[in-house]
Design an enzyme around this catalytic site. Sequence first.
Site, PDB file in Angstrom:
ATOM      1  N   GLY A   1       6.283  -7.470  -1.889  1.00 20.56           N
ATOM      2  CA  GLY A   1       6.805  -6.360  -1.094  1.00 20.56           C
ATOM      3  C   GLY A   1       6.322  -6.467   0.339  1.00 20.56           C
ATOM      4  O   GLY A   1       5.749  -7.497   0.735  1.00 20.56           O
TER       5      GLY A   1
ATOM      6  N   LYS B   1      -3.070  25.289   5.320  1.00 29.35           N
ATOM      7  CA  LYS B   1      -2.851  24.751   3.972  1.00 29.35           C
ATOM      8  C   LYS B   1      -3.163  25.822   2.924  1.00 29.35           C
ATOM      9  O   LYS B   1      -2.398  26.031   1.980  1.00 29.35           O
ATOM     10  CB  LYS B   1      -3.778  23.538   3.790  1.00 29.35           C
ATOM     11  CG  LYS B   1      -3.389  22.624   2.670  1.00 29.35           C
ATOM     12  CD  LYS B   1      -4.302  21.419   2.605  1.00 29.35           C
ATOM     13  CE  LYS B   1      -3.721  20.196   3.277  1.00 29.35           C
ATOM     14  NZ  LYS B   1      -4.512  18.982   3.074  1.00 29.35           N
TER      15      LYS B   1
ATOM     16  N   ARG C   1      -3.234   8.135  -9.025  1.00 29.93           N
ATOM     17  CA  ARG C   1      -2.298   7.518  -8.082  1.00 29.93           C
ATOM     18  C   ARG C   1      -1.320   8.579  -7.612  1.00 29.93           C
ATOM     19  O   ARG C   1      -0.805   9.355  -8.439  1.00 29.93           O
ATOM     20  CB  ARG C   1      -1.509   6.393  -8.768  1.00 29.93           C
ATOM     21  CG  ARG C   1      -2.385   5.263  -9.271  1.00 29.93           C
ATOM     22  CD  ARG C   1      -1.703   4.483 -10.368  1.00 29.93           C
ATOM     23  NE  ARG C   1      -1.401   5.352 -11.515  1.00 29.93           N
ATOM     24  CZ  ARG C   1      -0.668   4.998 -12.561  1.00 29.93           C
ATOM     25  NH1 ARG C   1      -0.131   3.812 -12.626  1.00 29.93           N
ATOM     26  NH2 ARG C   1      -0.447   5.840 -13.558  1.00 29.93           N
TER      27      ARG C   1
ATOM     28  N   CYS D   1      -5.379   4.622   0.501  1.00 34.99           N
ATOM     29  CA  CYS D   1      -6.530   4.035  -0.202  1.00 34.99           C
ATOM     30  C   CYS D   1      -6.731   2.546   0.057  1.00 34.99           C
ATOM     31  O   CYS D   1      -7.753   2.164   0.630  1.00 34.99           O
ATOM     32  CB  CYS D   1      -6.403   4.297  -1.698  1.00 34.99           C
ATOM     33  SG  CYS D   1      -6.597   6.042  -2.100  1.00 34.99           S
TER      34      CYS D   1
HETATM   35  P1  NAD Z   1      -6.433  14.514   2.175  1.00 28.43           P
HETATM   36  O1  NAD Z   1      -6.512  14.154   3.590  1.00 28.43           O
HETATM   37  O2  NAD Z   1      -5.094  14.727   1.537  1.00 28.43           O
HETATM   38  O3  NAD Z   1      -7.298  15.832   1.900  1.00 28.43           O
HETATM   39  C1  NAD Z   1      -8.580  16.030   2.416  1.00 28.43           C
HETATM   40  C2  NAD Z   1      -8.760  17.522   2.643  1.00 28.43           C
HETATM   41  O4  NAD Z   1     -10.125  17.804   2.942  1.00 28.43           O
HETATM   42  C3  NAD Z   1      -7.953  18.065   3.834  1.00 28.43           C
HETATM   43  O5  NAD Z   1      -7.104  19.110   3.381  1.00 28.43           O
HETATM   44  C4  NAD Z   1      -9.026  18.589   4.803  1.00 28.43           C
HETATM   45  O6  NAD Z   1      -8.621  19.720   5.523  1.00 28.43           O
HETATM   46  C5  NAD Z   1     -10.149  18.903   3.840  1.00 28.43           C
HETATM   47  N1  NAD Z   1     -11.479  19.030   4.455  1.00 28.43           N
HETATM   48  C6  NAD Z   1     -12.030  18.310   5.483  1.00 28.43           C
HETATM   49  N2  NAD Z   1     -13.276  18.743   5.726  1.00 28.43           N
HETATM   50  C7  NAD Z   1     -13.537  19.726   4.841  1.00 28.43           C
HETATM   51  C8  NAD Z   1     -14.682  20.563   4.583  1.00 28.43           C
HETATM   52  N3  NAD Z   1     -15.803  20.453   5.282  1.00 28.43           N
HETATM   53  N4  NAD Z   1     -14.596  21.483   3.600  1.00 28.43           N
HETATM   54  C9  NAD Z   1     -13.463  21.616   2.874  1.00 28.43           C
HETATM   55  N5  NAD Z   1     -12.353  20.860   3.074  1.00 28.43           N
HETATM   56  C10 NAD Z   1     -12.396  19.929   4.043  1.00 28.43           C
HETATM   57  O7  NAD Z   1      -7.228  13.367   1.394  1.00 28.43           O
HETATM   58  P2  NAD Z   1      -6.946  12.788  -0.078  1.00 28.43           P
HETATM   59  O8  NAD Z   1      -5.819  11.819  -0.056  1.00 28.43           O
HETATM   60  O9  NAD Z   1      -6.942  13.915  -1.058  1.00 28.43           O
HETATM   61  O10 NAD Z   1      -8.282  11.916  -0.283  1.00 28.43           O
HETATM   62  C11 NAD Z   1      -9.540  12.532  -0.451  1.00 28.43           C
HETATM   63  C12 NAD Z   1     -10.528  11.478  -0.894  1.00 28.43           C
HETATM   64  O11 NAD Z   1     -10.155  10.961  -2.174  1.00 28.43           O
HETATM   65  C13 NAD Z   1     -10.599  10.255   0.022  1.00 28.43           C
HETATM   66  O12 NAD Z   1     -11.921   9.773   0.035  1.00 28.43           O
HETATM   67  C14 NAD Z   1      -9.697   9.239  -0.666  1.00 28.43           C
HETATM   68  O13 NAD Z   1     -10.057   7.912  -0.384  1.00 28.43           O
HETATM   69  C15 NAD Z   1      -9.972   9.549  -2.130  1.00 28.43           C
HETATM   70  N6  NAD Z   1      -8.878   9.196  -3.038  1.00 28.43           N
HETATM   71  C16 NAD Z   1      -7.592   9.409  -2.661  1.00 28.43           C
HETATM   72  C17 NAD Z   1      -6.564   9.105  -3.552  1.00 28.43           C
HETATM   73  C18 NAD Z   1      -5.128   9.323  -3.171  1.00 28.43           C
HETATM   74  O14 NAD Z   1      -4.258   8.806  -3.856  1.00 28.43           O
HETATM   75  N7  NAD Z   1      -4.838  10.081  -2.116  1.00 28.43           N
HETATM   76  C19 NAD Z   1      -6.868   8.596  -4.812  1.00 28.43           C
HETATM   77  C20 NAD Z   1      -8.191   8.403  -5.161  1.00 28.43           C
HETATM   78  C21 NAD Z   1      -9.193   8.722  -4.260  1.00 28.43           C
END
Ligand code: NAD
Length: 432
Positions: free
Chosen positions: A255, A35, A153, A262
């Site tokens: 839907g 990545k 979002r 999430c």
């Molecule tokens: P994601 O899976 O897209 O990204 C997580 C990243 O963390 C990955 O790239 C992974 O390689 C990296 N990672 C794992 N361990 C690591 C470490 N020790 N050091 C550095 N990087 C590391 O996840 P996401 O969708 O971005 O969600 C992240 C958090 O945010 C979750 O808790 C999720 O619930 C929350 N969240 C997500 C959204 C959404 O729309 N996706 C919105 C609000 C909150």
Amino acid sequence: MKVTVLGTGYVGLVSGACLAHFGLDVTCADVDGDKIDKLVKGEIPIYEPGLEEVVHRNVHAGRLHFTADVAGAIPNAQVLFLAVGTPPLPDGSADMRFIFDAVDIISENHDGYQVIVTKSTVPVGTGAKIESIMARKHDRESYAVVSNPEFLREGSAVSDFMHPERLVIGCDEEKALDIIMRLYKPQIDQNVRVLITNRVSAELIKYASNAFLAVKISFINEVSRLCEEVGADVMAVAKGMGMDTRIGPRFLHPGPGYGGSCFPKDTRALLDVGREHKVGLRIVEAAVMANDDQVQRSLNKIQHAFGTMEGATVALLGLAFKSDTDDVRESPALKIAAALLDAGVRVKAYDPAASQTALRELPGLEIVNDPYDAADGADGLVVATEWNEFKKLDWPELKKRLKRPLVVDLRNLYDPIEVREAGFTYVAFGRP
Ligand code: NAD
């Protein structure tokens, strides 16, 4: 101010790029070397409208950096954002491995006064656990742990981050709060509502908000079932309900069920927190059950409309869990596609952004280039994601391509009269 974001996924990359846009010096660190390699080459690993431009502009301005050396990105940063994943474990609880791995790395490389900010969605009490891990090695005065849940979002993440509806900051320490308020000054100057509360409340706000929205979705999905029995139109019912400002019109669209990274995981994780504290959360439990039913209900609708699925070909429009994203995590469209493939159905699928992510999960899919290719020789059309480009289809052209003029609209996108007048059998949720 120097900031490091640990985790460069949907939340970490958007947060990092937007904070750099607001003038901070940001390093996005991720353990996923592929990545980071892509990002260093200027490639954006996810589909998110507007993100590429913000990333490129800030990299060129020298304010945004990427590294796979997570440990090396800890010293010198005043603020460390945790934006790693918290996926569900089989029992529904949040898998906290990535959070605690990241905290271990922080603890090993901690330097000067640092504010650790949890942006990931984490169970209530996580901040206290992080604090106790840090306390094993470090003077309590040298760090603070703040909860700052993220509400962006997917699909509108960049503008959600830059112009949030609210900022929730869970922090009881003045020094840390002052740093976080300075960090968010550009957003706060836009008159964004800021709620400063204690850490546990901030952690719970995120889970409670997502669970409430999930309840709203499951509620209207159940009402749509009743509409089918009594001959009411769920779209009119939802509109009438939404005119009441106490209810509001959003998240009242029937839907195939909520999906994504999430709502499914956060509702289950909230139930787990309830279990841990011996508090029954029956409304959330019911929303989860109703949502599980909704995929089966979608499949029943398809089966009923097609008559038999034996030897059938389905033209499937949409694979992402919602429009404007390539994310297929917990996507109802993908669950429907998987069940159809399991039943021996040929699935010709089109999605404007999620084809490749979906194909990785379901290699049996036949990916095509547009809705009309999908319809070619298929026994009917199933619309499973609400992409804008699906809202206006060329019905005469589809009619020519399909073996039979059938539309199963799992997103209630179309005017039933218009589609029926074009000569189609039209099936949707809760519409007479
Ligand atoms: P994601 O899976 O897209 O990204 C997580 C990243 O963390 C990955 O790239 C992974 O390689 C990296 N990672 C794992 N361990 C690591 C470490 N020790 N050091 C550095 N990087 C590391 O996840 P996401 O969708 O971005 O969600 C992240 C958090 O945010 C979750 O808790 C999720 O619930 C929350 N969240 C997500 C959204 C959404 O729309 N996706 C919105 C609000 C909150």
